[in-house]
Design an enzyme around this catalytic site. Structure first.
Site, PDB file in Angstrom:
ATOM      1  N   TRP A  19       0.573  -1.444   0.169  1.00 44.73           N
ATOM      2  CA  TRP A  19       0.197  -0.113  -0.542  1.00 44.73           C
ATOM      3  C   TRP A  19       0.601   1.844  -0.508  1.00 44.73           C
ATOM      4  O   TRP A  19       2.315   1.341   0.775  1.00 44.73           O
ATOM      5  CB  TRP A  19      -0.499   0.153   1.141  1.00 44.73           C
ATOM      6  N   ASP A  22      -0.081   9.285   0.494  1.00 40.95           N
ATOM      7  CA  ASP A  22       0.838  10.468  -0.042  1.00 40.95           C
ATOM      8  C   ASP A  22       2.290  10.430  -0.266  1.00 40.95           C
ATOM      9  O   ASP A  22       2.613  10.053   0.642  1.00 40.95           O
ATOM     10  CB  ASP A  22       0.330  11.262   1.519  1.00 40.95           C
ATOM     11  N   TRP A  46      -4.261   0.356   4.441  1.00 41.67           N
ATOM     12  CA  TRP A  46      -3.359   0.972   5.000  1.00 41.67           C
ATOM     13  C   TRP A  46      -3.204   0.577   6.665  1.00 41.67           C
ATOM     14  O   TRP A  46      -3.973  -0.449   6.775  1.00 41.67           O
ATOM     15  CB  TRP A  46      -4.871   2.439   4.800  1.00 41.67           C
TER      16      TRP A  46
HETATM   17  C1  FRU Z   1      -3.865  12.661   3.374  1.00 38.98           C
HETATM   18  C2  FRU Z   1      -3.624  11.961   5.479  1.00 38.98           C
HETATM   19  C3  FRU Z   1      -3.491  12.733   5.955  1.00 38.98           C
HETATM   20  C4  FRU Z   1      -2.430  11.504   7.104  1.00 38.98           C
HETATM   21  C5  FRU Z   1      -1.700  10.362   5.893  1.00 38.98           C
HETATM   22  C6  FRU Z   1      -2.465   9.136   6.658  1.00 38.98           C
HETATM   23  O1  FRU Z   1      -4.390  11.295   3.000  1.00 38.98           O
HETATM   24  O2  FRU Z   1      -4.806  11.002   5.706  1.00 38.98           O
HETATM   25  O3  FRU Z   1      -3.696  13.587   6.528  1.00 38.98           O
HETATM   26  O4  FRU Z   1      -1.125  12.061   7.299  1.00 38.98           O
HETATM   27  O5  FRU Z   1      -2.795  10.457   4.745  1.00 38.98           O
HETATM   28  O6  FRU Z   1      -2.263   8.286   5.985  1.00 38.98           O
END
Ligand code: FRU
Length: 472
Positions: A19, A22, A46
């Site tokens: 996975w 960001d 995730w």
């Molecule tokens: C954005 C987010 C961020 C966080 C991250 C967790 O997509 O929700 O705010 O830091 O992904 O994976």
């Protein structure tokens, strides 16, 4: 779900397995573009949030490196940024440390080997407000007559606020201002960035563009899911003042999120990278065995349209340079549709005169029943992009979509279409609008079918781009 496995993109950043969401810690350092990213080292879902790491010399071919910041029993490593600081350009990372009780605070780490390994600061967390939604630190540089300082942007996600901090030593931070809430409620704000850009290329006309990612929350969730917006304004090192307190949509597709800029991009350029995904259905996409991809890197500019600065997003140099070597051919459209088989993943640039063609329809298909229909309508000055078909419907009930892109009517029509496995990106009107969508067309060679309302010529340039470095 093997039969639905997605073809691995060739000129985009994807992890070999597991996975990814960001982009984190984007930095150009010692001749290489480094991208860290939200990564699960242990699976296709995730979780176990850590920073993966890849680097590239040209933004086209990426080498994946070992996990840079691994989760521990004490913390999940959420999004953040990296700057190359000091005369030796030592890399400093700021990330959100999430405790087992859900508390989110900003933590620091440094690297002495160009980002391969990291030492966490013994004083972590550096910034803690006792909040459960305080995240995504982005460090930028600011310099004026009063001197140089570092600025950190973070969000209080639920409050829809960007908190601005200032520091001279990258250690102690002072909260100097707050932006927001602005715009619609029912979303959290995530992953801010603040990027200076010269309006129409004039260095004396600098504006600051605040990038924001917003994700719907609550009961009446917007089925369109997560998306990005921007605000153009001024920044004096303390306070960001938007010119208009109205969020503008940054990308009109469904799969462009959490984009932020590279620190220290060469020639002072502003280059961003985004995650091609949408929280609405990201967990439902097939894992093949990679799950998650970055967009094409985009160069940003500001252009005046109708008296106001508008964000322009251009494809990266490797795409622009490659297209410049291609001699366009002219396709004569009549009442019959013309098939243009594409020889591989790559980009297609189309130019036409809407006053001659009338409505232009483009259809992308390959070996599933999934299809993308792109309709340029000169009467409504809009582009409509629809992805449909059983292959798409089975992912998630909200996956099939139509995106309507308003166009600036007075320009010759120009469309750059990039297709790389399931990643479709459109740059419309020279980048005045973009559309980023995941599309499930299968692994066979795609065909682009062109049809116009009236007999007319369309200029077409096709460039195949792939993983192997171009030797020709
Ligand atoms: C954005 C987010 C961020 C966080 C991250 C967790 O997509 O929700 O705010 O830091 O992904 O994976």
């Amino acid at each position: 779900d093997e039969q639905h496995a997605l073809p691995r993109p060739g000129f985009h950043l994807t992890p070999q397995r597991n996975w990814m969401n960001d982009p984190n810690g984007l930095v150009f350092h010692r001749g290489r573009w480094h991208a860290f990213f939200q990564y699960n080292p242990e699976g296709g879902d995730w979780g176990n949030m850590s920073w993966g790491h890849a680097s590239s010399v040209d933004l086209q071919h990426w080498d994946e490196h070992p996990v840079a910041l691994r989760y521990t029993a004490e913390e999940q490593v959420y999004s953040g940024s990296v700057v190359a600081a000091g005369p030796d350009g030592r890399l400093t990372a700021y990330y959100t440390s999430v405790s087992p009780d859900g508390r989110q605070a900003q933590a620091r780490a440094t690297s002495d080997d160009d980002g391969l390994t990291w030492q966490r600061d013994p004083d972590n967390p550096i910034l803690d407000r006792g909040s459960h939604a305080f995240r995504d630190p982005k460090i930028i540089r600011y310099e004026d007559a009063a001197g140089f300082r570092w600025i950190m942007l973070t969000v209080e996600a639920v409050e829809r606020q960007v908190l601005v901090y200032s520091s001279t030593d990258l250690r102690s931070w002072e909260h100097v201002s707050t932006v927001g809430p602005i715009g619609p409620a029912g979303v959290v704000w995530e992953c801010p960035d603040l990027i200076p850009l010269a309006v129409d290329g004039r260095p004396d006309e600098l504006r600051w563009v605040l990038l924001l990612s917003t994700n719907p929350v609550g009961d009446a969730q917007d089925p369109d899911g997560s998306s990005m917006s921007y605000l153009v304004g001024d920044f004096d090192g303390t306070v960001f003042t938007p010119q208009r307190a109205e969020l503008q949509r940054l990308d009109h597709g469904r799969d462009f999120y959490a984009a932020v800029g590279f620190d220290r991009a060469p020639d002072g350029e502003a280059v961003i990278l985004g995650w091609m995904g949408n929280w609405r259905y990201a967990a439902d996409l097939p894992a093949s065995p990679w799950r998650g991809a970055m967009s094409l890197p985009r160069r940003l500019a500001l252009t005046t349209v109708d008296g106001a600065p508008r964000l322009v997003q251009e494809p990266p140099a490797f795409v622009r340079d490659r297209l410049a070597t291609i001699e366009p051919t002219t396709v004569a459209l009549s009442s019959d549709a013309v098939d243009l088989p594409l020889e591989g993943d790559g980009v297609v640039e189309l130019r036409w005169d809407p006053s001659v063609t009338g409505e232009l329809r483009l259809r992308l298909t390959a070996d599933t029943d999934g299809a993308v229909l792109i309709v340029h309508d000169p009467r409504s000055s809009s582009l409509a992009v629809t992805r449909s078909g059983g292959a798409m419907d089975t992912v998630h009930p909200d996956f099939a979509s139509t995106s309507i892109v308003p166009l600036t009517g007075d320009r010759p029509a120009r469309l750059l279409l990039s297709l790389d496995g399931p990643l479709l990106e459109l740059f419309v009107d020279g980048g005045l609008a973009t559309v980023s969508d995941l599309v499930l067309l299968g692994s066979g060679r795609p065909t682009l079918t062109l049809a116009s309302e009236r007999a007319s010529p369309v200029s077409v340039a096709v460039a195949v781009l792939d993983r192997a470095p171009a030797t020709d």
